[in-house]
Design an enzyme around this catalytic site. Structure first.
Site: not given
Ligand code: CO
Length: 164
Positions: A44, A130-131, A134
């Site tokens: 990813g 997780h992405e 970000h």
């Molecule tokens: Co990352």
């Protein structure tokens, strides 16, 4: 070729902006992100990791290895909980134990501008969360305990210093 921004780079802490039009510039960003993700053999990548503060991420489906591109992603459903080790291309060689929802449904638009909804389970759900983190300037270290941070202290300092 774009480089991957590493822990310590302030761009990773900024909040990304919504994409208004999927124009040539956005297509170019997605193309660059694909190259970086494939070269790094990651699963990813979010746009801020190449220094672009736009709400775009890429993920590789763990089962069929298809590339998933999501613009302006939103988590619309979450269920369950699972704790697992998690890494990040911006933290090479570092892993933290992180609780995440086991299943999520996200909505957004794909690179053709079509509205999409994708269900993720297990690793894919983890990757989506997780992405999306970000895009909000949130990093895996934010979930780490003091003990874990101490364990990875030297490695983290090394990444901050040399980016590897
Ligand atoms: Co990352």
């Amino acid at each position: 070729m774009e480089r991957i921004r590493k822990y310590g780079d302030k761009v990773l802490r900024r909040k990304s902006k919504e994409v208004k039009d999927i124009d040539e510039k956005v297509q170019k960003i997605i193309k660059d992100m694909k190259e970086v993700l494939f070269r790094a053999k990651g699963i990813g990548l979010a746009a801020p990791q190449i220094g672009i503060l736009k709400r775009i991420f890429l993920a590789i489906h763990p089962d069929n290895k298809n590339l998933i591109v999501v613009i302006n992603p939103v988590i619309v459903e979450k269920s369950g909980k699972e704790i697992d080790m998690e890494g990040c291309l911006s933290f090479p060689g570092v892993y933290f134990s992180i609780p995440r929802a086991k299943k999520v449904v996200i909505s957004g638009i794909n690179e053709k501008g079509k509205e999409i909804e994708i269900e993720g389970d297990g690793l894919l759900a983890r990757c989506f969360q997780h992405e999306i983190d970000h895009l909000n300037g949130v990093l895996i270290i934010d979930y780490a305990t003091e003990e874990e941070k101490k364990l990875w202290k030297e490695k983290l300092q090394q990444i901050k210093r040399n980016g590897s």
